[in-house]
Design an enzyme around this catalytic site. Sequence first.
Site, PDB file in Angstrom:
ATOM      1  N   THR A 245       0.862  -1.175   0.001  1.00 37.42           N
ATOM      2  CA  THR A 245       0.071  -0.183  -0.041  1.00 37.42           C
ATOM      3  C   THR A 245       0.934   1.193  -0.018  1.00 37.42           C
ATOM      4  O   THR A 245       1.950   1.117   0.428  1.00 37.42           O
ATOM      5  CB  THR A 245      -0.926   0.142   1.548  1.00 37.42           C
ATOM      6  OG1 THR A 245       0.009   0.200   2.432  1.00 37.42           O
ATOM      7  CG2 THR A 245      -1.779  -1.124   1.349  1.00 37.42           C
TER       8      THR A 245
ATOM      9  N   GLU B  18      -5.787  -4.112  -0.246  1.00 32.74           N
ATOM     10  CA  GLU B  18      -6.206  -5.107   0.448  1.00 32.74           C
ATOM     11  C   GLU B  18      -7.160  -5.879   0.078  1.00 32.74           C
ATOM     12  O   GLU B  18      -7.719  -6.924   0.549  1.00 32.74           O
ATOM     13  CB  GLU B  18      -6.507  -4.583   2.167  1.00 32.74           C
ATOM     14  CG  GLU B  18      -5.393  -3.964   2.785  1.00 32.74           C
ATOM     15  CD  GLU B  18      -5.182  -2.419   2.367  1.00 32.74           C
ATOM     16  OE1 GLU B  18      -5.643  -1.911   1.354  1.00 32.74           O
ATOM     17  OE2 GLU B  18      -4.423  -1.767   3.430  1.00 32.74           O
TER      18      GLU B  18
ATOM     19  N   LYS C  20     -13.337  17.642  11.124  1.00 36.19           N
ATOM     20  CA  LYS C  20     -14.083  17.633  12.549  1.00 36.19           C
ATOM     21  C   LYS C  20     -13.966  18.893  12.867  1.00 36.19           C
ATOM     22  O   LYS C  20     -13.052  19.432  13.614  1.00 36.19           O
ATOM     23  CB  LYS C  20     -13.317  16.664  13.182  1.00 36.19           C
ATOM     24  CG  LYS C  20     -14.373  16.187  14.730  1.00 36.19           C
ATOM     25  CD  LYS C  20     -13.643  15.286  15.355  1.00 36.19           C
ATOM     26  CE  LYS C  20     -14.774  14.359  16.194  1.00 36.19           C
ATOM     27  NZ  LYS C  20     -14.484  13.569  17.179  1.00 36.19           N
TER      28      LYS C  20
ATOM     29  N   TRP D 163     -18.886  16.289  12.002  1.00 31.70           N
ATOM     30  CA  TRP D 163     -18.015  15.901  10.643  1.00 31.70           C
ATOM     31  C   TRP D 163     -18.517  16.694   9.309  1.00 31.70           C
ATOM     32  O   TRP D 163     -19.593  16.891   9.331  1.00 31.70           O
ATOM     33  CB  TRP D 163     -18.248  14.316  10.616  1.00 31.70           C
ATOM     34  CG  TRP D 163     -17.543  13.435  11.597  1.00 31.70           C
ATOM     35  CD1 TRP D 163     -18.384  12.750  12.571  1.00 31.70           C
ATOM     36  CD2 TRP D 163     -16.162  13.295  12.085  1.00 31.70           C
ATOM     37  NE1 TRP D 163     -17.649  12.191  13.577  1.00 31.70           N
ATOM     38  CE2 TRP D 163     -16.437  12.419  13.236  1.00 31.70           C
ATOM     39  CE3 TRP D 163     -15.144  13.690  11.469  1.00 31.70           C
ATOM     40  CZ2 TRP D 163     -15.021  12.125  13.860  1.00 31.70           C
ATOM     41  CZ3 TRP D 163     -13.815  13.270  12.154  1.00 31.70           C
ATOM     42  CH2 TRP D 163     -13.919  12.640  13.156  1.00 31.70           C
TER      43      TRP D 163
END
Length: 548
Positions: free
Chosen positions: A185, A330, A440, A445
């Site tokens: 990754t 993944e 945030k 959010w």
Amino acid sequence: MNGLMMDWPLLVPSILYRAGRIYPEKAIISRHADGTIHRMNYGELEVRVHRLMNALRSLGIRPGDRVATLAWNSHRHLELYFAVPSMGAVLHTINFRLARDQLKYIINHAEDRVVFVDRSVAPLAAALREDIPGVEQFIVMDDRCPGPSALPEPAIDYEDLLAGASERAEFPRLDENMAAGMCYTSATTGEPKGVVYSHRSTYLHAMAGCLADAGALSEREIALPAVPMFHVNAWGMPYSCAMTGATQVFPGSGLIGQPLAELLESQRVTCAAGVPTIWTLLYQHLKEKTYDLSSLHTLLVGGSAAPRWMLERFERDFGIRVLHAWGMTETSPVGTFSRLRSEMLAWSEERQIEYRLKQGIPIAGVETRILGDGGEDLPWDGEHVGELAVRGPWIASSYYNNPEAGAAFTPDGWFRTGDMASIDRYGYVQLTDRKKDLIKRKGEWISSVDMENAVSCHPGIAEAAVVARPDPVCDELPAVLVVRRAGVEPPVEPQDVIDSLAPKFARWQLPLPEDVHFVESLPRTGVGKIDKKVLRQLVAGLSKPPGG
Ligand code: ADP
């Protein structure tokens, strides 16, 4: 119980075997760096894979060894996709656009024994040479880049290596759970993490790419991966294409604008896959110059959220459908596809677009959940947002030799993706953000993805990115970075951006005028995604008081 089916393993070499038997004459086309075209077919691919397996054995490669590539998309890379796993070794495709320290870490961590490198990338390997002492041999693939290249030592030529090898190779008996490939990754935090694909996961993922409601690859397609073969196996396309006998077209390093448009036209490509950046650049080029792309019906887009304009304008201007999918290193990578269900075809265009912009439903084989802060399941109502968790036969169960990075794998067998999403009653996943990209503000959010989508719809804006800016009072505030669309008069100003957001966002969510920045271009990661880490640093710097 007796009377059962055969216990027949799912193996990468059987994909090749079938392609060689059933579709020997179907074409594999590659564009060299100098623009010349190389043609071969699946019959020839099979013979060259046999040779390559023997050549790898002559270099001392044994089952389980890692064989790395630093290479663009080409027929030679495809040969490695089959030869390395077929002899039981592990193909490690490396994103050579990563930082030098990351490359060094990856090659040493994977303990790569040999590295196949395009001549155009060879100077990079030469510069890394001292840092990767475990590599015994470099094999240079001449991609006809103009001019001389510095070569790493010791280096041999790929074609010389093949010429010296016999064309009948022994295929060892393999277990389907053996490693076939690996990929790291790109690690926005910490060191890159290795993900290992098995023969079984690779085979099943390739089959999934052929499902009609997923990638729908079939013998009738002429497919072009504009996603690099080092980016999660070009999303599995080369394996799905070989499985179905689809014609494959490899663009080499020619992924941008003109070379890509020329190849799409000249090879009568029917479908292609890439990150949004690739299609943004293609769209801009197609607006400047006319091509006959009448064969092209689908552009698959993933890796980052597809912007709304992309779906609308490719279809309106060129009659090309943009198909949205989601995945991760993944997850091999493809996990969801956003195709409309039959009843949705009767919906208004607006509602259809809303659904096509979602990341889509899980492919058969993949299961999804959304988890609340305490790990509890949240309802599939399209409203609740939680962390997306997935499981299935092509989802990683751990990282390679990295137990400390195991927190994402839950004890009950799920992988926590780090993506925040809702799921609606039809099962469509909609990403609101990566957990670390959410903004945030005073404990509430704001989705950077929603805001980017809204900003990018403005006709005077070519591209936009939204990231959090630290603020002593509100914790974080949204900062918007905008690339103006060339030639649009009058040019967009900060207040225009805020006005265009006002109908879709609460007042407290809107950016401040001083947080709207105009930039020439947006920084990209090695796989062409907008690099939010760099942007966060940039806006933090921009907001510092003078002298602070
Ligand atoms: P990296 O971004 O580190 O290179 P990956 O290529 O594995 O690693 O990226 C996976 C991530 O990319 C996902 O977790 C998700 O955040 C993002 N992503 C992938 N596809 C989409 C999509 N269609 N829409 C929005 N985000 C996406």
